[in-house]
Design an enzyme around this catalytic site. Structure first.
Site, PDB file in Angstrom:
ATOM      1  N   LYS A   1      44.501  48.386  43.186  1.00 17.13           N
ATOM      2  CA  LYS A   1      45.391  49.398  42.594  1.00 17.13           C
ATOM      3  C   LYS A   1      46.038  50.255  43.690  1.00 17.13           C
ATOM      4  O   LYS A   1      47.192  50.665  43.552  1.00 17.13           O
ATOM      5  CB  LYS A   1      44.617  50.294  41.611  1.00 17.13           C
TER       6      LYS A   1
ATOM      7  N   LYS B   1      43.769  36.962  36.908  1.00 16.79           N
ATOM      8  CA  LYS B   1      43.073  37.139  35.631  1.00 16.79           C
ATOM      9  C   LYS B   1      44.068  37.575  34.548  1.00 16.79           C
ATOM     10  O   LYS B   1      45.101  38.191  34.856  1.00 16.79           O
ATOM     11  CB  LYS B   1      41.928  38.155  35.766  1.00 16.79           C
TER      12      LYS B   1
ATOM     13  N   LYS C   1      46.327  43.111  30.717  1.00 16.46           N
ATOM     14  CA  LYS C   1      47.304  43.724  29.813  1.00 16.46           C
ATOM     15  C   LYS C   1      48.461  44.362  30.557  1.00 16.46           C
ATOM     16  O   LYS C   1      49.469  44.693  29.951  1.00 16.46           O
ATOM     17  CB  LYS C   1      46.638  44.720  28.879  1.00 16.46           C
TER      18      LYS C   1
HETATM   19  P1  AMP Z   1      40.357  46.572  30.374  1.00 11.55           P
HETATM   20  O1  AMP Z   1      41.355  45.669  29.729  1.00 11.55           O
HETATM   21  O2  AMP Z   1      40.510  46.630  31.851  1.00 11.55           O
HETATM   22  O3  AMP Z   1      40.220  47.905  29.696  1.00 11.55           O
HETATM   23  O4  AMP Z   1      38.962  45.841  30.162  1.00 11.55           O
HETATM   24  C1  AMP Z   1      38.181  45.923  28.996  1.00 11.55           C
HETATM   25  C2  AMP Z   1      37.054  44.919  29.074  1.00 11.55           C
HETATM   26  O5  AMP Z   1      37.571  43.581  29.042  1.00 11.55           O
HETATM   27  C3  AMP Z   1      36.238  45.022  30.361  1.00 11.55           C
HETATM   28  O6  AMP Z   1      34.875  44.803  30.055  1.00 11.55           O
HETATM   29  C4  AMP Z   1      36.771  43.909  31.211  1.00 11.55           C
HETATM   30  O7  AMP Z   1      35.828  43.417  32.139  1.00 11.55           O
HETATM   31  C5  AMP Z   1      37.111  42.852  30.180  1.00 11.55           C
HETATM   32  N1  AMP Z   1      38.208  41.984  30.645  1.00 11.55           N
HETATM   33  C6  AMP Z   1      39.458  42.399  31.027  1.00 11.55           C
HETATM   34  N2  AMP Z   1      40.212  41.350  31.404  1.00 11.55           N
HETATM   35  C7  AMP Z   1      39.445  40.234  31.234  1.00 11.55           C
HETATM   36  C8  AMP Z   1      39.665  38.821  31.447  1.00 11.55           C
HETATM   37  N3  AMP Z   1      40.828  38.380  31.893  1.00 11.55           N
HETATM   38  N4  AMP Z   1      38.647  37.971  31.180  1.00 11.55           N
HETATM   39  C9  AMP Z   1      37.453  38.435  30.712  1.00 11.55           C
HETATM   40  N5  AMP Z   1      37.180  39.740  30.495  1.00 11.55           N
HETATM   41  C10 AMP Z   1      38.157  40.636  30.749  1.00 11.55           C
END
Ligand code: AMP
Ligand code: TRP
Length: 324
Positions: A110, A192, A195
């Site tokens: 970031k 990965k 969003k």
């Molecule tokens: P975030 O979208 O960063 O708020 O992540 C929310 C949850 O989703 C966290 O536990 C992340 O580790 C998981 N997560 C986010 N992106 C992925 C992905 N591409 N594959 C698997 N888990 C994910």
């Protein structure tokens, strides 16, 4: 067991979030005491629009409930409504080595992405996350692979605090799914699924059948034709993982089913599988649309329950540090 996890209010919930984190939450909620937090304070660390933040929080709460979180069983609340989180973050910063924060992969990424006006919040982010977790004497933190390092740091912080001031915090354990801990982007399988990526790269839990079809059919696959899982073939391996997790069939069986068949046929079948698997989420979300008052009540109730759980720990931490 006490389970805690958090998710940001910004951006769509995609199938990576679901397979990496939310699916585990739903399973764990059956037999454990679960606390789920919408981390609005974390979301402030990257550019956002203050005018729409409240709306996003409500929408995200609806999405979680549609995805299977049961507010009667689990506590669901907004981070900034429970002030103990920010108070504990400060107390924990006193035992957090700067060197550990500098090592964090997410910070490094970031910091690169937002080099201009890099803010201290982004650097301190993992301390607030440690506070989220430690405040509830958490045993298990179900997350995807990208958050494993942050949970490890929360363990280090707990240990350091306990050593310096006496036993105060439970050392939490990250729980990653055996498969699906890192779902890759559909438009660039080296990255990965995220969003903050362009919408072509992810499938939201609430995408329409038309969107699902378009994104999967256009997804980047590798050269060659074989439907085979292999570390060198990131695109097709990612799609196979998604297929396997939604169909609950082993990858080997899917490879067999599509032996001598082309990518197009495999992708069409995956489209149908995803449309059917995601249909209940779309339906459930519709049911909640317009029930803003009900959602606000759920969050208010959640914050009260969370605060009751957090109080003994913050009192203990204050006392051990000589503040009471
Ligand atoms: P975030 O979208 O960063 O708020 O992540 C929310 C949850 O989703 C966290 O536990 C992340 O580790 C998981 N997560 C986010 N992106 C992925 C992905 N591409 N594959 C698997 N888990 C994910
Ligand atoms: N940092 C996490 C993410 O971006 C969200 C989060 C904040 C979290 N606090 C947490 C996850 C506590 C687990 C536990 O995904």
């Amino acid at each position: 067991m006490r389970v805690f996890s958090g998710i940001q209010p910004t951006g769509e919930i995609h199938i990576g979030n679901y397979l990496g984190a939310i699916k585990q939450w739903i399973k764990l909620q059956k037999n454990n005491e679960c606390v789920f937090c919408i981390v609005d304070l974390h979301a402030l660390t990257i550019p956002y629009n203050p005018k729409v933040l409240q709306k996003l929080i409500l929408e995200k709460t609806i999405s979680y409930i549609a995805a299977g979180i049961n507010p009667k069983k689990s506590v669901i609340f907004v981070q900034s409504k429970v002030k103990e989180h920010t108070e504990l973050a400060w107390l924990l910063s006193i035992v957090t080595p700067i060197g550990e924060l500098k090592r964090m992969t997410q910070y490094k990424e970031k910091a690169e992405q937002f080099k201009v006006n890099l803010n201290a919040g982004l650097f301190n982010y993992p301390i607030l996350m440690a506070a989220d977790i430690l405040l509830y004497q958490t045993d298990i933190v179900p997350v995807g692979k990208d958050q494993e390092q942050h949970v490890e740091l929360a363990r280090i912080i707990a240990r350091k605090f306990n050593q310096k001031y006496g036993k105060t915090f439970q050392e939490p354990q990250a729980q990653l799914p055996k498969s699906g801990a890192k779902i890759m982007s559909l438009s660039n399988p080296k990255k990965k699924m995220s969003k903050t990526d362009n919408p072509q790269g992810y499938i939201s839990l609430f995408d329409s059948p038309k969107e699902i079809k378009s994104k999967i059919m256009k997804s980047v696959t590798d050269t060659g034709k074989e439907i085979k899982y292999s570390p060198g073939k990131l695109g097709i391996s990612n799609l196979l993982t998604i297929y396997s997790l939604f169909s609950e069939k082993p990858i080997k069986e899917i490879e067999k089913k599509f032996k001598n068949k082309g990518y197009a046929e495999f992708k069409k079948s995956l489209v149908n599988l995803l449309i059917n698997s995601l249909e209940p989420f779309r339906q459930k979300r519709k049911e909640f649309q317009g029930k803003e008052k009900e959602i606000k009540n759920i969050l208010e109730e959640g914050a009260k329950r969370a605060q009751i759980l957090a109080q003994p720990t913050i009192q203990k931490a204050r006392q051990k540090m000589g503040l009471i």
